[in-house]
Design a protein around this motif. Sequence first.
Motif, short mmCIF file in Angstrom:
data_model
loop_
_atom_site.label_atom_id
_atom_site.label_comp_id
_atom_site.label_asym_id
_atom_site.label_seq_id
_atom_site.Cartn_x
_atom_site.Cartn_y
_atom_site.Cartn_z
N GLN A 138 1.02 -1.10 -0.06
CA GLN A 138 -0.01 -0.15 -0.02
C GLN A 138 0.84 1.26 -0.03
O GLN A 138 0.67 2.24 -0.78
CB GLN A 138 -0.90 -0.05 1.16
N ILE A 139 1.89 1.28 0.91
CA ILE A 139 2.97 2.48 0.90
C ILE A 139 3.52 2.37 -0.35
O ILE A 139 3.71 3.42 -0.93
CB ILE A 139 3.82 2.31 2.03
N GLN A 140 3.88 1.32 -0.88
CA GLN A 140 4.65 1.50 -2.31
C GLN A 140 3.65 2.06 -3.41
O GLN A 140 4.24 2.76 -4.16
CB GLN A 140 4.91 -0.22 -2.65
N LYS A 141 2.42 1.74 -3.25
CA LYS A 141 1.43 2.21 -4.36
C LYS A 141 1.13 3.81 -4.18
O LYS A 141 1.23 4.37 -5.23
CB LYS A 141 0.05 1.58 -4.24
N TYR A 142 1.18 4.23 -2.96
CA TYR A 142 0.91 5.64 -2.77
C TYR A 142 1.80 6.61 -2.46
O TYR A 142 1.74 7.85 -2.51
CB TYR A 142 -0.18 5.62 -1.68
N ALA A 143 2.78 6.06 -1.65
CA ALA A 143 3.97 7.08 -1.30
C ALA A 143 5.08 7.52 -2.53
O ALA A 143 4.83 6.87 -3.64
CB ALA A 143 4.81 6.45 -0.33
N PHE A 144 5.87 8.63 -2.22
CA PHE A 144 6.38 9.13 -3.20
C PHE A 144 8.04 8.51 -3.08
O PHE A 144 8.50 9.50 -1.97
CB PHE A 144 6.44 10.77 -3.28
N PRO A 145 8.44 7.85 -3.56
CA PRO A 145 9.81 7.74 -3.28
C PRO A 145 10.74 8.27 -3.86
O PRO A 145 10.48 9.30 -4.89
CB PRO A 145 10.19 6.18 -4.06
N LEU A 146 12.19 8.55 -3.49
CA LEU A 146 13.13 9.65 -4.07
C LEU A 146 14.44 8.96 -4.63
O LEU A 146 15.29 9.01 -3.63
CB LEU A 146 13.29 10.75 -3.25
N LYS A 147 14.37 8.17 -5.80
CA LYS A 147 15.71 7.52 -5.95
C LYS A 147 16.12 7.79 -7.51
O LYS A 147 17.31 7.50 -7.82
CB LYS A 147 15.46 6.01 -5.93
N THR A 148 15.10 8.32 -8.24
CA THR A 148 15.40 8.45 -9.64
C THR A 148 15.10 9.79 -9.97
O THR A 148 14.20 10.31 -9.46
CB THR A 148 14.57 7.51 -10.57
N ILE A 149 15.41 10.38 -10.97
CA ILE A 149 15.01 11.79 -11.57
C ILE A 149 13.24 11.81 -11.83
O ILE A 149 12.61 12.71 -11.63
CB ILE A 149 16.00 12.27 -13.01
N PRO A 150 12.92 10.74 -12.38
CA PRO A 150 11.31 10.77 -12.70
C PRO A 150 10.80 10.89 -11.53
O PRO A 150 9.84 11.66 -11.32
CB PRO A 150 11.34 9.37 -13.56
N GLU A 151 11.03 10.21 -10.49
CA GLU A 151 10.46 10.31 -8.89
C GLU A 151 10.62 11.65 -8.50
O GLU A 151 9.60 12.24 -7.95
CB GLU A 151 10.94 9.15 -8.27
N ALA A 152 11.87 12.21 -8.65
CA ALA A 152 12.01 13.75 -8.23
C ALA A 152 10.94 14.76 -8.98
O ALA A 152 10.58 15.45 -8.41
CB ALA A 152 13.47 14.17 -8.47
N LEU A 153 10.92 14.35 -10.26
CA LEU A 153 10.03 15.15 -10.99
C LEU A 153 8.38 14.96 -10.76
O LEU A 153 7.51 15.97 -10.55
CB LEU A 153 10.07 15.14 -12.38
#
Length: 446
Positions: free
Chosen positions: A128-143
Amino acid sequence: MLQFDKLSLNIPDTTKPRVVIIGGGFGGMNLVKALRGVDVQVVLFDKQNYNGFWPLLYQVGTAGLEPDAIAEPFRKMFDGYKDFFYRMVRVSKINPETKIVSTVIGELHYDYLIIATGSKTNFFGNEQIQKYAFPLKTIPEALNIRSQFLQCFEQASMTTDPEEQQSLLNFVIAGAGPTGVEMAGSLAEMRKYVLPNDYPGMDFSRMNIYVVEGLGKVLPPMSDESGKRAQRYLEDLGVIIKLNTMVESYDGETVTFKGGEQIRTQTLVWGAGVTGAIIDGIPAEAVEKGRILVDPINQIQGLTNIFAIGDIALMKLPDYPRGHPGVAQPAIQQGKHLAKNLSRMLKNEPTKPFDYFDKGSLAIVGRSRAVADLPGNFHLGGFIAWMAWLFVHISFLVGFRSKLSVFTNWMYRLFTYQRSTRLIIRPFVRVDDKVGKEIAAQNEIA
Ligand SMILES: Cc1cc2nc3c(=O)[nH]c(=O)nc-3n(C[C@H](O)[C@H](O)[C@H](O)COP(=O)(O)OP(=O)(O)OC[C@H]3O[C@@H](n4cnc5c(N)ncnc54)[C@H](O)[C@@H]3O)c2cc1C
């Protein structure tokens, strides 16, 4: 449409030993550079076509830097390298018996294989956390994070429902490691200097930034002194810190902590942990806690001529019983050291064990505020640590273009208190967000 079966890796045969490197991050990039001049064919596989400078990724997420300021294309970086081949493809499997690496496009035989795949976000099995939270490991994720922050402010300025507005203005960051601390500090400065001008009618005293940490201190990998200092700096900026608090669940609307406390928020940034980016084919007995066990020359336990470097490698030494820290310096140093050892092996000379030189660690909290742990149990804070942070990050950035771009951007921000990249270029829409999809469709932006 391009079909995979029409593609091939297209690496020429060679009479030289072939060194295959999976991952061109801090470890892989330094290995390729240090192998220049060694009489081998070098093949680098990376699923992205650039080397990313992850320590500044949070600044992309908080509209401080454009993504291209922290990324350097491999083709530019290794321009002019002889007997070097880069292929943009994900390696899916290795076979130590046949000495073959597999990708969706084809297979390649290696003489020496180096796994430098780094780490990936660890959600600790919580789907559930994986589905909704915002990770920060890659440039697309930072965007994604940048778009989400800005969309929250835009929507908060339009909603008439105070509860909805509060949930849009609550930002929860899980993990008080360097990433969480740096992101919270940057967001708090945005609240102080930028947002009130951008949204004149909105009351930003209602914007809450929470940093939630399962352990009992801020910056767990750093000294107690730096942790306390960073906590004080964050609290001065109005960040709410919750220590000894674990996130239990998040459904995209409400974060629930162990113990039952809840916060309504549209944004949970997940910086609570990483695990190694393991590739299929590595024997299970060589993997411990998501990292690959290696000996003092970075050779994988039980295998010959296969090495692992950087975040993915677990080298247990008396001084580092739990391996080296998952930061850039061990990866850089192991990449350089392994190149020398490979060269020695090719000349049938004895190899030398890796010896880590700890240069210390730094974390920035905001304008003129950073903390530093230096060798010899020295701790710095405030302006001097901030200057050291700026200097170290500029000097380690790859390429003159990136250095210039970051430096100019920082100077602009220092004097104007502005963030230049508050742009929603690619709106973030959750898979099951009906309102978001409707707004995106109405505006012809998705
Ligand atoms: C947000 C953030 C902030 C950080 N801040 C700091 C900091 O301030 N200071 C510090 O020292 N360290 C920091 N780190 C940690 C540091 O970035 C890592 O320790 C370092 O990148 C490890 O280097 P590496 O070469 O092992 O892996 P990486 O640099 O992550 O490189 C791995 C490469 O492998 C590629 N790859 C992965 N799997 C595959 C595959 N199957 N096939 C092909 N390619 C693949 C990836 O695309 C990537 O290019 C931070 C990390 C993050 C994410």
